[in-house]
Design an enzyme around this catalytic site. Structure first.
Site, PDB file in Angstrom:
ATOM      1  N   SER A  19       6.243   7.064  -4.863  1.00  0.00           N
ATOM      2  CA  SER A  19       5.456   6.554  -5.984  1.00  0.00           C
ATOM      3  C   SER A  19       6.371   6.424  -7.195  1.00  0.00           C
ATOM      4  O   SER A  19       6.899   7.424  -7.704  1.00  0.00           O
ATOM      5  CB  SER A  19       4.311   7.526  -6.311  1.00  0.00           C
ATOM      6  OG  SER A  19       3.820   7.227  -7.600  1.00  0.00           O
ATOM      7  N   HIS A  44       5.239   2.484  -3.651  1.00  0.00           N
ATOM      8  CA  HIS A  44       3.886   2.605  -4.196  1.00  0.00           C
ATOM      9  C   HIS A  44       3.949   2.471  -5.723  1.00  0.00           C
ATOM     10  O   HIS A  44       4.693   3.199  -6.386  1.00  0.00           O
ATOM     11  CB  HIS A  44       3.355   3.978  -3.780  1.00  0.00           C
ATOM     12  CG  HIS A  44       1.945   4.282  -4.153  1.00  0.00           C
ATOM     13  ND1 HIS A  44       0.860   3.885  -3.393  1.00  0.00           N
ATOM     14  CD2 HIS A  44       1.432   4.980  -5.198  1.00  0.00           C
ATOM     15  CE1 HIS A  44      -0.255   4.331  -3.948  1.00  0.00           C
ATOM     16  NE2 HIS A  44       0.058   4.995  -5.052  1.00  0.00           N
ATOM     17  N   MET A  48      -2.320   2.120 -14.154  1.00  0.00           N
ATOM     18  CA  MET A  48      -3.422   2.877 -14.790  1.00  0.00           C
ATOM     19  C   MET A  48      -3.759   2.254 -16.137  1.00  0.00           C
ATOM     20  O   MET A  48      -2.853   1.863 -16.878  1.00  0.00           O
ATOM     21  CB  MET A  48      -2.993   4.321 -15.037  1.00  0.00           C
ATOM     22  CG  MET A  48      -2.538   5.048 -13.806  1.00  0.00           C
ATOM     23  SD  MET A  48      -1.996   6.715 -14.247  1.00  0.00           S
ATOM     24  CE  MET A  48      -1.402   7.295 -12.665  1.00  0.00           C
ATOM     25  N   HIS A  78      -1.334   0.185  -6.375  1.00  0.00           N
ATOM     26  CA  HIS A  78      -2.543   1.011  -6.451  1.00  0.00           C
ATOM     27  C   HIS A  78      -3.150   0.829  -7.841  1.00  0.00           C
ATOM     28  O   HIS A  78      -2.607   1.336  -8.833  1.00  0.00           O
ATOM     29  CB  HIS A  78      -2.134   2.477  -6.194  1.00  0.00           C
ATOM     30  CG  HIS A  78      -3.258   3.456  -6.295  1.00  0.00           C
ATOM     31  ND1 HIS A  78      -3.042   4.816  -6.373  1.00  0.00           N
ATOM     32  CD2 HIS A  78      -4.610   3.301  -6.332  1.00  0.00           C
ATOM     33  CE1 HIS A  78      -4.206   5.446  -6.454  1.00  0.00           C
ATOM     34  NE2 HIS A  78      -5.170   4.545  -6.445  1.00  0.00           N
ATOM     35  N   MET A  80      -5.571   1.693 -10.557  1.00  0.00           N
ATOM     36  CA  MET A  80      -6.524   2.703 -11.055  1.00  0.00           C
ATOM     37  C   MET A  80      -7.060   2.160 -12.365  1.00  0.00           C
ATOM     38  O   MET A  80      -6.736   2.663 -13.455  1.00  0.00           O
ATOM     39  CB  MET A  80      -5.799   4.051 -11.235  1.00  0.00           C
ATOM     40  CG  MET A  80      -5.539   4.751  -9.918  1.00  0.00           C
ATOM     41  SD  MET A  80      -4.239   5.999 -10.038  1.00  0.00           S
ATOM     42  CE  MET A  80      -2.818   4.935  -9.908  1.00  0.00           C
ATOM     43  N   MET A 149      -7.476   9.773  -2.079  1.00  0.00           N
ATOM     44  CA  MET A 149      -6.845  10.478  -3.208  1.00  0.00           C
ATOM     45  C   MET A 149      -6.963  11.978  -2.969  1.00  0.00           C
ATOM     46  O   MET A 149      -8.066  12.502  -2.809  1.00  0.00           O
ATOM     47  CB  MET A 149      -7.530  10.119  -4.528  1.00  0.00           C
ATOM     48  CG  MET A 149      -7.270   8.711  -5.024  1.00  0.00           C
ATOM     49  SD  MET A 149      -5.529   8.242  -5.164  1.00  0.00           S
ATOM     50  CE  MET A 149      -4.881   9.485  -6.288  1.00  0.00           C
ATOM     51  N   ASP A 187      -2.620  10.194  -1.132  1.00  0.00           N
ATOM     52  CA  ASP A 187      -1.932  10.001  -2.401  1.00  0.00           C
ATOM     53  C   ASP A 187      -2.224  11.157  -3.350  1.00  0.00           C
ATOM     54  O   ASP A 187      -3.352  11.314  -3.821  1.00  0.00           O
ATOM     55  CB  ASP A 187      -2.410   8.672  -3.016  1.00  0.00           C
ATOM     56  CG  ASP A 187      -1.623   8.292  -4.263  1.00  0.00           C
ATOM     57  OD1 ASP A 187      -0.611   8.951  -4.557  1.00  0.00           O
ATOM     58  OD2 ASP A 187      -2.037   7.329  -4.935  1.00  0.00           O
TER      59      ASP A 187
HETATM   60  C1  DX5 Z   1      -1.982   9.676  -9.076  1.00  0.00           C
HETATM   61  C2  DX5 Z   1      -1.192   8.525  -8.479  1.00  0.00           C
HETATM   62  C3  DX5 Z   1      -0.220   9.009  -7.451  1.00  0.00           C
HETATM   63  C4  DX5 Z   1       0.851   9.874  -8.034  1.00  0.00           C
HETATM   64  C5  DX5 Z   1       1.408  10.767  -6.974  1.00  0.00           C
HETATM   65  O1  DX5 Z   1      -2.915   9.196  -9.958  1.00  0.00           O
HETATM   66  O2  DX5 Z   1      -2.040   7.599  -7.850  1.00  0.00           O
HETATM   67  O3  DX5 Z   1       0.340   7.931  -6.724  1.00  0.00           O
HETATM   68  O4  DX5 Z   1       1.902   9.138  -8.577  1.00  0.00           O
HETATM   69  O5  DX5 Z   1       2.288  11.624  -7.587  1.00  0.00           O
HETATM   70  P1  DX5 Z   1       2.627  13.058  -7.009  1.00  0.00           P
HETATM   71  O6  DX5 Z   1       3.275  12.826  -5.672  1.00  0.00           O
HETATM   72  O7  DX5 Z   1       3.551  13.615  -8.021  1.00  0.00           O
HETATM   73  O8  DX5 Z   1       1.340  13.809  -6.888  1.00  0.00           O
HETATM   74 ZN    ZN Z   2      -1.171   6.106  -6.356  1.00  0.00          ZN
END
Ligand code: DX5
Ligand code: ZN
Length: 237
Positions: A19, A44, A48, A78, A80, A149, A187
């Site tokens: 990510s 990934h 946000m 992804h 969000m 998630m 994730d």
């Molecule tokens: C969280 C994201 C994840 C995040 C994962 O809102 O969607 O993709 O970056 O990060 P780690 O692996 O640090 O939990």
């Molecule tokens: Zn993510």
């Protein structure tokens, strides 16, 4: 019998998807090269909006930068964000291969999944830890990937929520029973301590941010995660 999923052609499964949220953005190209040089084909990108989730990360410009840095990589975006349908075309222009969005953020998720696929991309549906799988049951035939998630979305570096493993196992069973072929992604909070257990539960794609980019030796960490995931899936019951 689970049908062949065209996504499994992209890479062998299970796979590790770094990510980029946790990467050092002052040297993003180098961070991405370290991943691809370590055998990563799937990246990934976490978008946000500060509305659906309480944090703002980046937009399609960073996806475009990742595309330039890794022309061959599979870019998994992804979203969000609220009203994800509004940003599909920007993500496509930026070079996304797959777009996933949250079932909780879209009253017309069925339409959005199909709109993504009509543009020739793969489409994924993501669900928060507090959202029951029944909320996406009717969407499963339309989806290429389910993103479970395992933290509440919005931030990297959070602790893995163990009940997510049950969701993965139930999705594996549903996929078999329904004769579908979507891939299962996890994730949030993935690291070397739990990667084996996660893939043993049947997970296909393990997203890892802080575990990889928080390590001084990204290559070694990626290899370790791959190793654990492969051991886990070989013990998949
Ligand atoms: C969280 C994201 C994840 C995040 C994962 O809102 O969607 O993709 O970056 O990060 P780690 O692996 O640090 O939990
Ligand atoms: Zn993510």
């Amino acid at each position: 019998m689970t049908q062949f999923n065209p996504l499994s052609k992209i890479c062998s499964l299970p796979t590790i998807a770094p990510s980029l949220l946790a990467a050092d953005f002052t040297k993003l190209g180098q961070e991405i090269s370290e991943c691809t040089d370590s055998g990563v084909d799937w990246l990934h990108c976490d978008i946000m909006d500060g509305h659906f989730v309480p944090n703002i990360s980046f937009g399609p410009m960073i996806v475009q930068a990742a595309r330039s840095a890794a022309p061959e990589a599979f870019l998994d975006v992804h979203l969000m964000i609220s009203e994800p349908g509004r940003y599909i075309s920007d993500c496509i222009k930026a070079g996304a291969n797959l777009i996933s969005f949250h079932a909780e953020a879209d009253a017309h998720a069925h339409r959005t999944l199909n709109a993504i696929k009509e543009e020739g991309l793969y489409a994924g549906i993501a669900i928060n830890p507090g959202t029951p799988l029944t909320q996406i049951e009717e969407l499963l035939p339309e989806t290429d990937l389910v993103c479970v998630m395992s933290v509440n979305p919005g931030f990297g570096g959070q602790r893995f929520i163990p009940s997510s493993l049950q969701k993965i196992k139930r999705l594996v069973t549903w996929r078999e029973q329904m004769g579908l072929n979507f891939l299962i992604q996890i994730d949030g909070g993935v690291g070397t301590a739990n990667a084996e257990e996660i893939s043993q539960a049947g997970c296909d794609i393990l997203v890892a941010g802080s575990s990889i980019f928080g390590s001084d030796n990204r290559k070694e960490r990626i290899q370790k995660l791959f190793q654990k995931a492969i051991i886990g899936s070989s013990n998949f019951a």
